[in-house]
Design an enzyme around this catalytic site. Structure first.
Site, PDB file in Angstrom:
ATOM      1  N   SER A  10      24.014  15.529  16.670  1.00 65.27           N
ATOM      2  CA  SER A  10      22.786  14.763  16.454  1.00 65.27           C
ATOM      3  C   SER A  10      22.630  13.710  17.540  1.00 65.27           C
ATOM      4  O   SER A  10      21.531  13.462  18.029  1.00 65.27           O
ATOM      5  CB  SER A  10      22.797  14.115  15.067  1.00 65.27           C
ATOM      6  OG  SER A  10      23.786  13.115  15.007  1.00 65.27           O
ATOM      7  N   ARG A  34      19.385  14.253  19.807  1.00 69.30           N
ATOM      8  CA  ARG A  34      18.317  13.250  19.659  1.00 69.30           C
ATOM      9  C   ARG A  34      17.879  12.728  21.020  1.00 69.30           C
ATOM     10  O   ARG A  34      16.695  12.704  21.337  1.00 69.30           O
ATOM     11  CB  ARG A  34      18.816  12.078  18.806  1.00 69.30           C
ATOM     12  CG  ARG A  34      17.767  10.996  18.609  1.00 69.30           C
ATOM     13  CD  ARG A  34      18.259   9.852  17.771  1.00 69.30           C
ATOM     14  NE  ARG A  34      18.649  10.293  16.430  1.00 69.30           N
ATOM     15  CZ  ARG A  34      19.880  10.418  15.999  1.00 69.30           C
ATOM     16  NH1 ARG A  34      20.873  10.119  16.815  1.00 69.30           N
ATOM     17  NH2 ARG A  34      20.147  10.824  14.784  1.00 69.30           N
ATOM     18  N   ASN A  61      14.259  13.830  22.787  1.00 68.76           N
ATOM     19  CA  ASN A  61      13.263  12.815  23.131  1.00 68.76           C
ATOM     20  C   ASN A  61      12.935  12.819  24.614  1.00 68.76           C
ATOM     21  O   ASN A  61      11.771  12.776  25.000  1.00 68.76           O
ATOM     22  CB  ASN A  61      13.774  11.430  22.727  1.00 68.76           C
ATOM     23  CG  ASN A  61      13.437  11.103  21.297  1.00 68.76           C
ATOM     24  OD1 ASN A  61      12.298  10.775  20.993  1.00 68.76           O
ATOM     25  ND2 ASN A  61      14.405  11.241  20.412  1.00 68.76           N
TER      26      ASN A  61
END
Lengths: 279, 156
Positions: free
Chosen positions: A209, A213, A217
């Site tokens: 994660s 992440r 992004n």
């Protein structure tokens, strides 16, 4: 655009292609000249641009902060020291908020993560065509200047954090760390397989994660910049509209890159603090 | 999206940068900041102390001033009292001296009066005797008459 006779798809794909150095099928080592060649090189190949830019930015970070540290005075600090101290104090405050153990790697780690990731993200604000164009003038055809949009970079960082998590887990808790995997959350021998499964998934989810992440992004942000850039070849009106869009997105992106760097730092600290604390 | 050896390159450089930061950046800066914090705290403390000292000194000065004023007032009062006393004493002395002089003068006057009286008496006696001699024109026994005259003059 790199060349006039590209389709939009080719343009986007060109922008998403790293500069790869690896072993050609014929056994010689060198740069890949097409996405197909790059794909054939497989695992044992370097993304020269990602590594170059990330290490370069890391060296800038170390040089700048090292300079500030070397000239650190207890008297009135200069502008550089002031800035570095401000950043350091900010990071230290965040660390102290979520990390209660005692470990002298955690502060420097958080500072490095935050600053380095921020600098790498910052490359996103450079107009997407500028640096690749400069490199193409020098005969280098692929150049991705935002290291965090290369999956290897966030995963590398997250794996580094993962290694530290495991290391400190064992160092601080010893065998108790293993016990957490089999006797948690259900403290009964019959639930050991269930516990093990849940805890291992939970453990592995952390670096993934963390990496995805940041990667997601930044990749999405970069993609939008590239899509906006395609508008420049679609006539005057759309070009001007694209310019306005790019400006707006860049301003918004300042928030995103800072936020992502901050989140990466905070999660690093939180994960490591979990390795130090008993549940 | 191809994972390759870049990953490990990234991990290694990550480790190197963290190590660098831990070795050369963090300790130097944190110790400098700590030291500065201490310095500032000490400075503030010193300022507080100085302020306190100043206040004490001011209080002391006011006290001393008050004391001095009180002393001066006492001195003045004392001096006034003393002056009054001296004046009183002088007055007293003058009065006694005056009295003494007056008494002496009166004595002298009395003496003068007595002397004058004696003289007068003697003169009157002589006068009486001469008068009586003239009246009698006789040679009476001076001795016999003397007694008479003396008696007469004692009565004067």
């Amino acid at each position: 655009m790199a060349s006039e006779n590209q389709t939009t798809t080719e343009y986007i794909q060109h922008h998403l292609q790293n500069l790869v150095f690896g072993k050609h099928p014929d056994g010689s080592w060198g740069l890949a000249h097409s996405p197909e060649e790059a794909a054939e090189m497989g695992f044992w190949a370097f993304h020269v641009d990602s590594l170059g830019w990330s290490i370069g930015l890391g060296v800038i970070f170390c040089w700048l902060f090292g300079r500030a540290a070397r000239r650190a005075t207890t008297g009135v600090p200069g502008p550089l020291q002031n800035f570095v101290e401000w950043l350091l104090e900010f990071v230290d405050g965040t660390v102290k908020d979520s990390f209660h153990g005692r470990n002298k790697i955690i502060g420097p780690l958080a500072l490095t993560v935050f600053t380095w990731v921020f600098l790498m993200n910052l490359m996103d604000l450079v107009p997407v065509d500028l640096v690749p164009w400069l490199f193409s003038l020098a005969g280098v055809h692929y150049q991705k200047i935002v290291p965090t949009t290369d999956i290897n970079v966030p995963v590398g960082l997250a794996l580094g954090v993962f290694v530290l998590m495991i290391y400190y887990g064992f160092k601080v808790k010893g065998a108790g760390y293993l016990k957490e995997f089999i006797l948690h959350p259900f403290n009964h021998w019959a639930f050991i397989p269930v516990n093990l499964f849940m805890e291992v998934v939970g453990l592995l989810a952390k670096p993934f994660s963390l990496a995805l992440r940041l990667f997601g992004n930044m990749f999405a942000g970069e993609m939008i910049f590239i899509l906006i850039a395609t508008m420049y070849s679609a006539g005057l009106i759309l070009g001007i509209f694209g310019g306005a869009l790019q400006l707006g997105w860049a301003i918004f992106h300042i928030l995103i890159i800072t936020l992502q760097a901050f989140i990466f730092m905070v999660l690093t600290v939180v994960y490591l603090s979990q390795s130090h604390e008993d549940h | 999206m191809n994972i390759n050896i870049t990953l490990f390159g990234q991990m290694v450089s990550f480790a190197v940068f963290v190590w660098f930061c831990m070795k050369f950046v963090w300790p130097a800066l944190t110790s400098a900041m700590e030291e500065r914090k201490k310095k500032i705290a000490e400075g503030l403390d010193a300022a507080d102390r100085a302020m306190h000292d100043l206040e004490l000194a001011q209080n002391k000065a006011t006290d001393q001033l008050k004391e001095a004023r009180k002393e001066a007032a006492e001195l003045i009062e004392h001096a006034n009292k003393r002056a009054n006393q001296i004046v009183e004493e002088a007055k007293e002395q003058a009065r006694t001296e005056g009295d003494r002089l007056k008494a002496a003068a009166r004595d002298e006057i009395d003496q003068e009066i007595n002397r004058a009286r004696e003289e007068l008496r003697a003169r009157v006696a002589a006068l009486v005797v001469t008068g009586a001699e003239r009246i009698l024109e006789s040679s009476i026994d001076e001795q016999a008459n003397r007694e008479l005259v003396d008696k007469l003059s004692a009565q004067l």
